[in-house]
Design a protein around this motif. Structure first.
Motif, PDB file in Angstrom:
ATOM      1  N   LYS A  80     -35.314   1.067 -30.548  1.00  0.00           N
ATOM      2  CA  LYS A  80     -34.969   0.680 -31.927  1.00  0.00           C
ATOM      3  C   LYS A  80     -34.939   1.911 -32.843  1.00  0.00           C
ATOM      4  CE  LYS A  80     -37.303  -2.011 -35.410  1.00  0.00           C
ATOM      5  NZ  LYS A  80     -38.304  -3.011 -35.703  1.00  0.00           N
ATOM      6  N   SER A  82     -34.736   5.111 -31.942  1.00  0.00           N
ATOM      7  CA  SER A  82     -33.714   6.064 -31.483  1.00  0.00           C
ATOM      8  C   SER A  82     -32.323   5.648 -31.938  1.00  0.00           C
ATOM      9  CB  SER A  82     -33.747   6.176 -29.965  1.00  0.00           C
ATOM     10  OG  SER A  82     -34.984   6.682 -29.532  1.00  0.00           O
ATOM     11  N   ILE A  83     -32.011   4.375 -31.808  1.00  0.00           N
ATOM     12  CA  ILE A  83     -30.700   3.873 -32.241  1.00  0.00           C
ATOM     13  C   ILE A  83     -30.542   4.072 -33.750  1.00  0.00           C
ATOM     14  CG2 ILE A  83     -29.277   1.796 -32.510  1.00  0.00           C
ATOM     15  CD1 ILE A  83     -30.579   0.863 -29.813  1.00  0.00           C
ATOM     16  N   ALA A 131     -24.851  -1.394 -33.735  1.00  0.00           N
ATOM     17  CA  ALA A 131     -26.211  -0.870 -33.596  1.00  0.00           C
ATOM     18  C   ALA A 131     -27.229  -1.767 -34.294  1.00  0.00           C
ATOM     19  CB  ALA A 131     -26.296   0.546 -34.155  1.00  0.00           C
TER      20      ALA A 131
END
Length: 148
Positions: A80, A82-83, A131
């Motif tokens: 989560k 990182s995205i 995303a």
């Protein structure tokens, strides 16, 4: 305090999603003086919401919830986060484009954007929306204690 920060985190998240949705709608229509100005303002709101969401989220991780050890050992949380960071970096593309329009807008002119640049900006905004869906999936997985 935990409840207050959870509330603020959700307000920022909804503001961010709303701003991306508005950008999505505006970028798909014909660019006018009015829509170009709206895109700039919306992108500014998006940036503020994203920054506040990150800061408030990290404050929750370190001070108000289960603790940093819990979160940083969760693969769903790391995915989560990182995205979110990757999309934040990619969102620089539309922001730079919208900021480049300042001169034209001050002169009362519709900014010129090449078809290639428009496709790139549109693709980034689509990526942001995708995303967000993946981030929501990761949040649901985290809430169920999965993917630890």
């Amino acid at each position: 305090m935990s409840t207050l920060f959870a509330f603020l985190h959700h307000v920022c998240a909804f503001a961010l999603v709303s701003a991306v949705a508005i950008e999505f709608a505006l970028i798909r229509s014909e660019l006018t003086l009015s829509s170009a100005r709206r895109l700039q303002v919306t992108d500014f709101v998006l940036g503020i919401a994203a920054g506040a969401l990150l800061v408030i989220g990290l404050l929750r991780v370190f001070f108000f919830e289960k603790g940093a050890d819990y979160y940083f050992h969760s693969q769903a949380f790391m995915a989560k986060l990182s995205i979110f960071v990757v999309i934040g970096l990619l969102s620089i593309v539309p922001t730079v484009e919208f900021l480049s329009w300042r001169g034209a807008l001050k002169a009362g002119q519709v900014p010129a954007i090449s078809a290639r640049k428009l496709r790139l900006v549109t693709a980034v905004i689509h990526g942001e929306l995708l995303a967000i869906v993946i981030i929501l999936l990761c949040a649901a997985i985290m809430a169920r204690g999965g993917w630890v």
